[in-house]
Design an enzyme around this catalytic site. Structure first.
Site, PDB file in Angstrom:
ATOM      1  N   LYS A  34      41.084  47.029  63.049  1.00 35.41           N
ATOM      2  CA  LYS A  34      42.547  46.949  62.979  1.00 35.41           C
ATOM      3  C   LYS A  34      43.005  46.767  61.535  1.00 35.41           C
ATOM      4  O   LYS A  34      42.429  45.984  60.789  1.00 35.41           O
ATOM      5  CB  LYS A  34      43.056  45.805  63.850  1.00 35.41           C
ATOM      6  CG  LYS A  34      42.778  46.014  65.339  1.00 35.41           C
ATOM      7  CD  LYS A  34      43.336  44.883  66.172  1.00 35.41           C
ATOM      8  CE  LYS A  34      43.064  45.126  67.646  1.00 35.41           C
ATOM      9  NZ  LYS A  34      43.578  44.030  68.510  1.00 35.41           N
ATOM     10  N   THR A  44      17.321  47.962  59.439  1.00 34.05           N
ATOM     11  CA  THR A  44      17.716  46.777  60.196  1.00 34.05           C
ATOM     12  C   THR A  44      17.435  47.037  61.676  1.00 34.05           C
ATOM     13  O   THR A  44      17.157  48.166  62.094  1.00 34.05           O
ATOM     14  CB  THR A  44      19.211  46.473  60.028  1.00 34.05           C
ATOM     15  OG1 THR A  44      19.966  47.466  60.724  1.00 34.05           O
ATOM     16  CG2 THR A  44      19.616  46.462  58.557  1.00 34.05           C
ATOM     17  N   GLU A  45      17.558  45.989  62.477  1.00 35.20           N
ATOM     18  CA  GLU A  45      17.395  46.156  63.919  1.00 35.20           C
ATOM     19  C   GLU A  45      18.452  47.106  64.481  1.00 35.20           C
ATOM     20  O   GLU A  45      18.153  47.947  65.339  1.00 35.20           O
ATOM     21  CB  GLU A  45      17.499  44.794  64.626  1.00 35.20           C
ATOM     22  CG  GLU A  45      16.338  43.856  64.362  1.00 35.20           C
ATOM     23  CD  GLU A  45      16.499  43.037  63.087  1.00 35.20           C
ATOM     24  OE1 GLU A  45      15.637  42.194  62.802  1.00 35.20           O
ATOM     25  OE2 GLU A  45      17.502  43.242  62.369  1.00 35.20           O
ATOM     26  N   ASP A  81      30.648  44.012  60.043  1.00 35.47           N
ATOM     27  CA  ASP A  81      31.734  44.142  61.023  1.00 35.47           C
ATOM     28  C   ASP A  81      32.828  45.027  60.433  1.00 35.47           C
ATOM     29  O   ASP A  81      33.359  44.738  59.366  1.00 35.47           O
ATOM     30  CB  ASP A  81      32.301  42.755  61.340  1.00 35.47           C
ATOM     31  CG  ASP A  81      33.223  42.752  62.550  1.00 35.47           C
ATOM     32  OD1 ASP A  81      33.888  43.770  62.792  1.00 35.47           O
ATOM     33  OD2 ASP A  81      33.288  41.717  63.240  1.00 35.47           O
TER      34      ASP A  81
END
Length: 213
Positions: A122, A193-194, A118
């Site tokens: 911000k 990865t997917e 992730d």
């Protein structure tokens, strides 16, 4: 730190006790007992549905792999892949990565994979990024001498942020590419990865580097 058992996975998770470690902190400093060997330990932090770590475990029987995921329903999807393949050198953990030092002892890990983490775009959320120096200090404690961190992302701002954080924390950076699938790093292209499979089909760039303690 027990795996939360949602009603719809309760029966299934019992079947998977061979692969899912419900109390991982009990194995801190003695993961060789869980795997019953002293092979190097490689972690994927945020393993998703498991395509990456399961493929690596299948290809490299001389290493032990641990996939860490906080979402139970996603974790189970990854475990199923290992069960279907009958893999013996892989385990899956459910815990908050902030607590990683409670699960792994000093010098216990040889490699960490950070794949499409992730980006927390911000600025006020920078400390939540898995490549923030707060996390890097924890990784350095559990990695052995010469231990590595391999990072992949589709997010250029996160990539640049990560390069700076790793460099400032004393890691040696190598094999840096701003477009993995149009680079010379053939081995790094083979296991995806997917997310990566989808992004490559869309023609998006994948950023990657390796960092050495």
């Amino acid at each position: 730190m027990r795996l939360r058992k949602k009603p719809w996975i309760k029966d299934e998770i019992i079947t998977y006790d061979r692969w899912v470690v419900n109390e991982p902190n009990e194995y801190r400093g003695r993961w060789d007992e869980w795997f019953q060997n002293k092979a190097p330990i490689h972690l994927e932090l945020g393993t998703g549905k498991g395509n990456f770590v399961v493929t690596l475990a299948e290809k490299h029987a001389d290493c032990n792999f641990i996939g860490v995921e906080i979402k139970e329903e996603v974790l189970i999807a990854a475990v199923r892949k290992s069960v279907e393949k009958g893999l013996k050198n892989i385990a899956f953990l459910w815990f908050n990565i902030n607590d990683i030092e409670d699960v792994f002892a000093k010098d216990e890990v040889s490699r960490i994979y950070l794949n499409f983490s992730d980006p927390w775009p911000k600025n006020r959320h920078a400390k939540r990024r898995l490549t923030h120096r707060g996390f890097l200090e924890k990784y350095k404690k559990i990695l052995n001498k010469g231990g590595q961190i391999h990072l992949k992302t589709d997010n250029e701002p996160l990539f640049e942020f990560s390069l700076n954080e790793f460099s400032e924390q004393g890691f040696q950076l190598r094999n840096i590419t701003f477009d993995l699938h149009n680079s010379r790093f053939e081995e790094a292209k083979k296991v995806m990865t997917e997310y990566e499979q989808r992004f490559v089909k869309q023609g998006l760039k994948i950023y990657r580097f390796e960092a050495v303690v």
